[in-house]
Design an enzyme around this catalytic site. Structure first.
Site, PDB file in Angstrom:
ATOM      1  N   CYS A   1       9.946  -1.821   0.427  1.00  0.00           N
ATOM      2  CA  CYS A   1       9.446  -1.005   1.543  1.00  0.00           C
ATOM      3  C   CYS A   1      10.483  -0.857   2.651  1.00  0.00           C
ATOM      4  O   CYS A   1      10.140  -0.641   3.826  1.00  0.00           O
ATOM      5  CB  CYS A   1       8.144  -1.600   2.092  1.00  0.00           C
ATOM      6  SG  CYS A   1       6.840  -1.695   0.847  1.00  0.00           S
TER       7      CYS A   1
ATOM      8  N   ILE B   1       0.853  -1.187   0.000  1.00  0.00           N
ATOM      9  CA  ILE B   1       0.000   0.000   0.000  1.00  0.00           C
ATOM     10  C   ILE B   1       0.887   1.235   0.000  1.00  0.00           C
ATOM     11  O   ILE B   1       1.831   1.337   0.785  1.00  0.00           O
ATOM     12  CB  ILE B   1      -0.914   0.022   1.242  1.00  0.00           C
ATOM     13  CG1 ILE B   1      -1.875  -1.174   1.217  1.00  0.00           C
ATOM     14  CG2 ILE B   1      -1.697   1.334   1.317  1.00  0.00           C
ATOM     15  CD1 ILE B   1      -2.714  -1.301   2.470  1.00  0.00           C
TER      16      ILE B   1
END
Length: 240
Positions: A198, A168
């Site tokens: 990430c 996300i």
């Protein structure tokens, strides 16, 4: 005491009388620069009241995107084009076999709360994955959706191995969201090795996909699961 992001996971409907969210599915691979420009233009039109909310599902050719918190050291092997995304988060990979959903919603019609919005996106992905036979989980200190992997070696402290199946990364401008989520259906997982996804480097944290978990699904099946789960959480959609 601060509110946990995970405790905020709840339906995220628009106010009564709002038009349905436009649901658009792109055919083939969509180049990133053009997609970014169209997404930003659509988000601006939504903020101005000139367009309806929209979810845009697509696939990109192999590439890496660099979020606002990305660290140069996390780009390990720039074997694919690298684009500044303007979203939150760090480095991520997009490519064939990965369903990207750009989500353009007006939080003024829903709830002007970014943490609650991210939690709703996580809940949406978890609901869709459950329909596809996978139990996704979230963690307070790691955004995205994870799958427990007891079949893999644990961490040096004995922590259970986990793989990320969905990422996300969002941005909000004038309370209108853009960027969104990516779900690994059947991408080439070796392509993730060019980055620390990430910013996560721990050996017992990796990436996975529906295919890797032996829960293969067509992109059409994935899109159907995503749409059903989206409507249950965010409200009705209409074909764009």
């Amino acid at each position: 005491m601060p509110t946990s992001r995970l405790s905020l996971r709840a339906p995220f409907p628009a106010v009564a009388g709002s038009p349905p969210v436009e649901w658009r599915v792109a055919a083939g691979l969509v180049a990133y620069p053009g997609a970014l420009a169209e997404m930003e233009a659509t988000a601006a039109a939504i903020a101005d009241g000139r367009a309806n909310e929209r979810v845009w599902l697509l696939e990109h050719p192999p590439l890496y995107t660099e979020g606002a918190s990305a660290k140069a050291a996390d780009l390990l092997d720039p074997r694919f084009p690298v684009f500044r995304a303007g979203r939150g988060g760090q480095f991520t990979y997009h490519g064939p076999g990965q369903r990207v959903a750009y989500v353009m919603l007006d939080l003024r019609r829903r709830r002007p709360d970014l943490r609650a919005y991210v939690a709703a996106l996580e809940g949406w992905l978890i609901d869709a994955l459950r329909r596809l036979g996978v139990e996704g989980e979230t963690r307070e200190d790691r955004v995205g959706v994870w799958v427990a992997r007891p079949d893999k070696p644990p961490g040096i402290d004995g922590a259970q191995a986990e793989d990320k199946i969905a990422a996300i990364g969002v941005r909000v401008r004038r309370w209108t969201t853009f960027h969104g989520v990516s779900l690994n259906v059947a991408p080439d997982l070796s392509h993730f090795s060019g980055i620390a996804p990430c910013g996560i480097r721990e050996a017992h944290f990796g990436v996975t996909s529906l295919a890797d978990l032996r829960r293969p699904a067509t992109m059409t099946e994935v899109d159907r699961a995503l749409r059903i789960a989206f409507e249950a959480r965010f409200g009705p959609t209409a074909d764009a």
